[in-house]
Scaffold this motif. Sequence first.
Motif, PDB file in Angstrom:
ATOM      1  N   GLY B 236       0.619  -1.567  -0.142  1.00  0.00           N
ATOM      2  CA  GLY B 236       0.000   0.317   0.171  1.00  0.00           C
ATOM      3  C   GLY B 236       0.827   1.213  -0.214  1.00  0.00           C
ATOM      4  N   ILE B 237       0.899   1.702  -1.651  1.00  0.00           N
ATOM      5  CA  ILE B 237       1.687   2.939  -1.207  1.00  0.00           C
ATOM      6  C   ILE B 237       0.838   4.263  -1.069  1.00  0.00           C
ATOM      7  N   GLY B 238      -0.704   3.980  -1.355  1.00  0.00           N
ATOM      8  CA  GLY B 238      -1.511   4.687  -1.272  1.00  0.00           C
ATOM      9  C   GLY B 238      -1.151   5.928  -3.138  1.00  0.00           C
ATOM     10  N   ILE B 239      -0.583   5.679  -4.140  1.00  0.00           N
ATOM     11  CA  ILE B 239      -0.674   6.325  -5.501  1.00  0.00           C
ATOM     12  C   ILE B 239      -1.756   5.847  -6.735  1.00  0.00           C
ATOM     13  N   PHE B 240      -1.900   4.952  -6.560  1.00  0.00           N
ATOM     14  CA  PHE B 240      -3.093   3.863  -6.815  1.00  0.00           C
ATOM     15  C   PHE B 240      -4.434   3.277  -6.570  1.00  0.00           C
ATOM     16  N   ASP B 241      -3.986   3.236  -5.234  1.00  0.00           N
ATOM     17  CA  ASP B 241      -4.960   2.441  -4.478  1.00  0.00           C
ATOM     18  C   ASP B 241      -6.051   3.657  -4.494  1.00  0.00           C
ATOM     19  N   PRO B 242      -7.457   3.767  -4.362  1.00  0.00           N
ATOM     20  CA  PRO B 242      -8.217   4.936  -3.720  1.00  0.00           C
ATOM     21  C   PRO B 242      -8.655   4.245  -2.954  1.00  0.00           C
ATOM     22  N   ARG B 243      -8.525   3.677  -1.792  1.00  0.00           N
ATOM     23  CA  ARG B 243      -9.218   3.447  -0.771  1.00  0.00           C
ATOM     24  C   ARG B 243      -7.977   4.415   0.031  1.00  0.00           C
ATOM     25  N   ILE B 244      -7.012   5.057   0.039  1.00  0.00           N
ATOM     26  CA  ILE B 244      -5.886   4.953   0.959  1.00  0.00           C
ATOM     27  C   ILE B 244      -4.643   5.998   0.343  1.00  0.00           C
ATOM     28  N   GLY B 245      -6.032   7.149  -0.761  1.00  0.00           N
ATOM     29  CA  GLY B 245      -5.651   8.433  -0.710  1.00  0.00           C
ATOM     30  C   GLY B 245      -4.537   8.473  -2.571  1.00  0.00           C
ATOM     31  N   GLY B 246      -5.572   7.051  -3.550  1.00  0.00           N
ATOM     32  CA  GLY B 246      -4.033   7.258  -4.835  1.00  0.00           C
ATOM     33  C   GLY B 246      -5.256   7.593  -5.503  1.00  0.00           C
ATOM     34  N   ASP B 247      -4.662   7.480  -6.234  1.00  0.00           N
ATOM     35  CA  ASP B 247      -5.895   7.855  -7.859  1.00  0.00           C
ATOM     36  C   ASP B 247      -5.470   6.717  -8.961  1.00  0.00           C
ATOM     37  N   PRO B 248      -6.711   5.668  -8.955  1.00  0.00           N
ATOM     38  CA  PRO B 248      -6.608   4.864 -10.067  1.00  0.00           C
ATOM     39  C   PRO B 248      -6.682   5.339 -11.039  1.00  0.00           C
ATOM     40  N   VAL B 249      -6.349   6.203 -11.898  1.00  0.00           N
ATOM     41  CA  VAL B 249      -6.175   6.352 -13.534  1.00  0.00           C
ATOM     42  C   VAL B 249      -5.087   6.967 -13.223  1.00  0.00           C
ATOM     43  N   LEU B 250      -4.464   7.602 -12.529  1.00  0.00           N
ATOM     44  CA  LEU B 250      -2.579   7.600 -12.868  1.00  0.00           C
ATOM     45  C   LEU B 250      -1.814   6.630 -13.573  1.00  0.00           C
ATOM     46  N   PHE B 251      -2.429   5.288 -13.159  1.00  0.00           N
ATOM     47  CA  PHE B 251      -1.883   4.231 -12.935  1.00  0.00           C
ATOM     48  C   PHE B 251      -2.328   3.984 -15.167  1.00  0.00           C
ATOM     49  N   GLN B 252      -3.070   4.571 -15.448  1.00  0.00           N
ATOM     50  CA  GLN B 252      -3.654   4.539 -16.823  1.00  0.00           C
ATOM     51  C   GLN B 252      -2.361   5.731 -17.503  1.00  0.00           C
ATOM     52  N   HIS B 253      -1.976   6.298 -17.078  1.00  0.00           N
ATOM     53  CA  HIS B 253      -1.057   7.147 -17.598  1.00  0.00           C
ATOM     54  C   HIS B 253       0.107   6.536 -17.719  1.00  0.00           C
ATOM     55  N   PHE B 254       0.061   6.027 -16.126  1.00  0.00           N
ATOM     56  CA  PHE B 254       1.721   5.284 -16.229  1.00  0.00           C
ATOM     57  C   PHE B 254       2.273   4.299 -17.409  1.00  0.00           C
ATOM     58  N   PHE B 255       0.486   3.450 -17.436  1.00  0.00           N
ATOM     59  CA  PHE B 255       0.814   2.391 -18.196  1.00  0.00           C
ATOM     60  C   PHE B 255       0.874   2.408 -19.852  1.00  0.00           C
ATOM     61  N   TRP B 256      -0.116   3.216 -20.228  1.00  0.00           N
ATOM     62  CA  TRP B 256      -0.078   3.961 -21.811  1.00  0.00           C
ATOM     63  C   TRP B 256       1.720   4.739 -22.112  1.00  0.00           C
ATOM     64  N   PHE B 257       1.820   5.574 -20.541  1.00  0.00           N
ATOM     65  CA  PHE B 257       3.302   6.215 -21.626  1.00  0.00           C
ATOM     66  C   PHE B 257       4.237   5.068 -22.438  1.00  0.00           C
ATOM     67  N   TYR B 258       4.588   3.944 -21.368  1.00  0.00           N
ATOM     68  CA  TYR B 258       4.727   2.762 -21.666  1.00  0.00           C
ATOM     69  C   TYR B 258       4.446   1.859 -23.397  1.00  0.00           C
ATOM     70  N   SER B 259       3.206   2.131 -23.130  1.00  0.00           N
ATOM     71  CA  SER B 259       2.416   1.006 -23.708  1.00  0.00           C
ATOM     72  C   SER B 259       1.616   1.554 -25.489  1.00  0.00           C
ATOM     73  N   HIS B 260       2.199   2.689 -25.532  1.00  0.00           N
ATOM     74  CA  HIS B 260       1.713   3.125 -26.359  1.00  0.00           C
ATOM     75  C   HIS B 260       3.188   3.353 -26.905  1.00  0.00           C
ATOM     76  N   PRO B 261       3.344   3.683 -27.508  1.00  0.00           N
ATOM     77  CA  PRO B 261       5.393   3.343 -27.363  1.00  0.00           C
ATOM     78  C   PRO B 261       5.501   1.857 -28.035  1.00  0.00           C
ATOM     79  N   ALA B 262       5.168   1.187 -26.951  1.00  0.00           N
ATOM     80  CA  ALA B 262       5.441  -0.233 -27.186  1.00  0.00           C
ATOM     81  C   ALA B 262       4.637  -0.904 -28.540  1.00  0.00           C
ATOM     82  N   VAL B 263       3.786  -0.066 -29.513  1.00  0.00           N
ATOM     83  CA  VAL B 263       2.938  -0.509 -30.127  1.00  0.00           C
ATOM     84  C   VAL B 263       3.620   0.129 -31.220  1.00  0.00           C
ATOM     85  N   TYR B 264       4.689   1.004 -31.178  1.00  0.00           N
ATOM     86  CA  TYR B 264       5.463   1.401 -32.128  1.00  0.00           C
ATOM     87  C   TYR B 264       6.535   0.437 -32.052  1.00  0.00           C
ATOM     88  N   ILE B 265       7.227  -0.065 -30.792  1.00  0.00           N
ATOM     89  CA  ILE B 265       8.301  -0.683 -30.881  1.00  0.00           C
ATOM     90  C   ILE B 265       7.661  -2.243 -31.486  1.00  0.00           C
TER      91      ILE B 265
END
Lengths: 314, 545, 226
Positions: B236-265
């Motif tokens: 429980g870091i509390g950056i993605f998990d809304p129950r302890i003050g995180g933002d679940p949508v932030l994970f999507q930014h992190f994930f796609w920041f890689y995974s979109h460029p990955a489709v061009y990989i």
Amino acid sequence: MNEWLRSTLPIVGSEHARDIDTFYFFVFYLSLFFFIIVGGLAVYFPIKYRLKPGETRRSAHITDNFFLEMLWTVVPSLLCFVLFFWGFNTYLAAFTVPNDAMEIYVRGRKWNWTFEYPDGMAGGGTLYVPLNRPIKLIMDSEDVLHAFYIPAMRIKQDVIPGRYVYMTFTPTVKGEFQIFCAEYCGKDHSGMLAMLKVMDDAEYEVFKREGPPEYKTMDPKLIGETIYKTRGCQSCHSLDGTKGDGPSFKGIWGKTEQFADGTSGVVDENYIRQSVLEPQAKVVKGFEPVMPTFQGSLRPVEINGIIAFIKGQK
Amino acid sequence: MADVLHHQIHAASDHREVDYLSDGRGIRDWLYTVDHKRIGVMYLFFIILSFFVGGMLALAIRLELLYPGRTIMDAETYNRVFTLHGAVMVFLFIIPSIPAALGNFVLPLMLGAKDVAFPKLNLASFYIYCLGATMMIGAIISGGVDTGWTFYTPYSTSTNGAVTLTAMGVFTLGFSSIFTGINFIATIHKLRAPGMGWFEMPLFVWGIYSTSVIQVLATPVIGITMVLLGLERAFGIGIFDPRIGGDPVLFQHFFWFYSHPAVYIMILPGMAIISEVIPTFSHRTIFGYRGIAFSSVAIALVSFIVWGHHMFTSGQSQLINAVFSFLTFLVGIPSGIKVFNWVATMYKGRITLKAPMLFAISFLLLFTIGGLTGLFLGSLSIDIHLHDTYFVVAHFHYVMMGGTVIAFLAGLHYWWPKMFGRMYNERLAAISCALIFVGFNTTFLTQFVLGSRGMPRRYYNYLDQFQQLHMYSTFGSWILGAGFFLMAGYLLASLRGPKNAPMDPWGGTTLEWQTQSPPITHNFHDVPVLKHAPYDYRNIPQGEA
Amino acid sequence: MSVAENIEHGHGHAAELSPFQQHHFATAQQQNEASKIGMWLFLVTEVLLFGGLFVGYGLSHAKFPEAWKSAHHHLQRELGALNTVVLLVSSFTMVMAVQAAKLNRRKQLIGNLWVTIICACIFLVVKYFEYSHKYHEGLLPFKAFYSYQGPQVPGEFHFFSFYFMMTGLHGFHILGGIAVLLWVLKRSYAGDFTSAYYTPVDLIGLYWHLVDLIWIYLFPLLYLIS
Ligand code: HEA
Ligand code: HEA
Ligand code: CUA
Ligand SMILES: [Cu+2]
């Protein structure tokens, strides 16, 4: 072609849906145009310039052509602007809420949807809305991400725990439309369905008073069970005898309850009605007076349903 | 000139020197090798194995979806199966496929180099790949993962699957990818043959170069994201998990920041192969060399600023959506340049329709469909309707399977004689190509219609109205499977024959065709010096067909 | 086919050949340049790796500004400052070490490497004291471990999550750096490095500066919040 293309899209339920479809057709024909050029030549050239027996392999030496290259850089660039602006405008239109919109709260949880109407009534499974009235859905989630998706309205919005999001639509066609959960949410993601029922004003007035039309044909017990599951009774009252924040419903029908003020009474129709509408009037001994009132948010037919349901909990 | 040709004919028939395959046959000679060719072959083996596993899972998905409700498995199993299918295909197969397997083999040859810049790092990267793959397999055995390959929070922080182990697997595989990228960039900068300037490099090299840039710049972010996901789940870091003050949508930014460029990989190396195959089999110089080279770099750069198009419905602000939609379209322009240049390259060529060329033509058709349907998804209002439906599934299979995998097959057939010194059965290759083409379209064209009609993805069960199209799609997957089994058959069969491949079976102009098939251990006897730009057919003997 | 013609090549500059030159490079210089490119790219990935944490830190800071202000008082500024100085010194001696290698000064090379390693160890020792102090107060990272009982603003555990993740990752980099420095030191004693071949010293130097640089960012971000 157009007829076929229309058949690849869901029923149209609103003006917005029609606008999107027009745009969709445009992108489709544009793509078709480019596909025919690219695909056509990719098939034609290998046939036309196929190395024939006896022919030498001397080919044309063409390294580039400024005009052509400019052409296929500039034309797509301009088209990109068209696509962007058209897409953006229709998107803004879809998310701009008219002033007089009727606000309905939508709550997603694994794996069902519940709706709370402006008059305090609530329900699950089917969302009832009046025809031609702009609707604003204010939505959140109890657990993980879900997405509220009404194909007929061409709209979709993720719902997020701990945050309110909204979407809006103005139904212009009467009828029943499918609602899906479109964001993966675990085991029964594909079962997290609901219906949207668009009614004319007269029907809607009846709905407001008497609840969903199917109540008429439903077993009261079942109505009660739906209420029990979708209106939060479940979180305090168990059905198996375990004590929660409130007493279990198991076997309470006909039982004599001791109250905190020293009096006592039998659990019957009137008592249950009172417990639901004025919970603090008689607080069962050993429990805190924490039950909220459901005055104004449960219809008489629903309270009768609850009574029937509790009666059945042997 | 004449004696070059002479030499070639002799190399084919007469005496062959000890090649890299027969230079030390013991198991240790392979496991400790630092020869880029052997590492490439080992990668190739595991990558095809992963593709096979991913493909079998895909057939299971299709079979389950033949009818609504339960067909062969329950909902929980289904969710694990499609997650695994996506994760295996993306992380174990498609990302390393072309760069690590084919690229490793041909890149140094094309540059006239004896090896990649850091041969030991290359081997390390292979073993890290194996380690990562083992972790993923461990995750399967210890219960599987049911989050989808996108691992969205908070579902992934609350479900009880082997998410942490999978995340660590992805993290590990990331290092393998980074090391390959670093290695290739250094190789391309420093080990080009004398006389080979940047614009005399084969276009394959440009494609791999752009890919490597993305690998180096994007992969660390998925690495740290996976670590954060694992920690969030465990402690429980509390950056993605809304129950302890995180933002679940932030994970999507992190994930796609890689995974979109990955489709061009994934796609850039595919495009790189097509840029080799088309001129060779058109026997004509490439049209618009610079356009193709620069568009690879342009795609690589723009790919970093479009990730938000996966999140149009996630609740991010309308302005951000608008910006990402606009940037998304920009990728279409360099992609279009490439497509048109390839087509123009065939104009007035002398085209021979050998297997690699057949795959290249399939690629042109399928990738164009995949790319153009990307425009639907980039258009804001349409994506609101199509997001998370089968339309998206169809789009990405057209670009990944119809694009990258078909290009991979083109490359595999193109360089197969070089890699193993054997020719395969052309006729069977043509049949297999046709089966794959037909099967693929049957499987996935139907899914566009499913999606536009509103069928959501990741659905175990579905409404009856979708049944017919799902059924066609499943039939298609069988045809597709048949095509691949046939291919496995004739490719394996070719390995049992004698080494009969000439030095340059297709009339290619790039340096890998300048050495024996299969090459000797040190690639070339002497460092080759470049005299002409690649794809220059003016001075090539113009023999009759 | 005729694109290239083979020329006689061989390893032209046999005289300069270092025993550490690998066969696939034509010259030692080419090898050194290639290695440097490799190292720079590796450093880029390191920056991006930390970058992810910096972004997470920034967003959490924006979300809990009050908690950040109050939590950072638990950190010992003086120790942080001391460590900054220690690392700066080590960076300086690292530069000197590379210079010495370039100039064939073996003794100087060894001396400077020693100082660098010692500084790195001091850094870790100081860090150890800081960590154990937090440990005793229960100022630990993550919801699962954070157990501080004193007065606090909600969200402080987020700060400590990031404090430990960032300094922890950095600490691992120092540790790894020490290991490689020791290996370079061993080879220096063996006399492997000359003005003709000192690539490993060069590379560890680049790495060391980056690790230093990251600390220069971490220090104000964590210790000096206003
Ligand atoms: C190889 C992989 C690959 C490639 C190359 C692409 C290429 C593109 N993709 Fe795709 N995409 C994926 C793999 C890929 N994608 C995956 C895996 C997903 C889903 C992930 C998941 O959710 O699981 C996805 C999802 C995805 C989405 C999100 C959909 C959603 O979830 O709602 C979007 C939205 O914009 C998108 C757009 C595009 C665009 C615009 C391109 C462009 O690059 C295409 C460019 C090509 C062309 C346009 C064709 C050639 C051009 C011409 C013939 C000239 C004419 C052109 C113009 C008029 C502009 N993709
Ligand atoms: C590279 C990427 C890739 C490839 C190639 C494929 C290939 C296929 N995929 Fe998949 N797919 C994904 C990546 C890929 N997929 C991803 C990322 C998802 C999303 C997952 C998620 O939602 O989380 C997905 C999801 C997905 C779904 C949606 C599931 C859902 O949303 O519920 C479906 C459904 O039909 C599907 C089907 C198929 C089929 C039929 C194939 C077929 O094309 C497969 C055919 C292949 C074979 C049958 C293998 C045969 C191989 C051999 C015999 C070995 C010999 C080979 C050689 C010699 C080369 N895939
Ligand atoms: Cu709820 Cu999917
Ligand atoms: Cu994308």
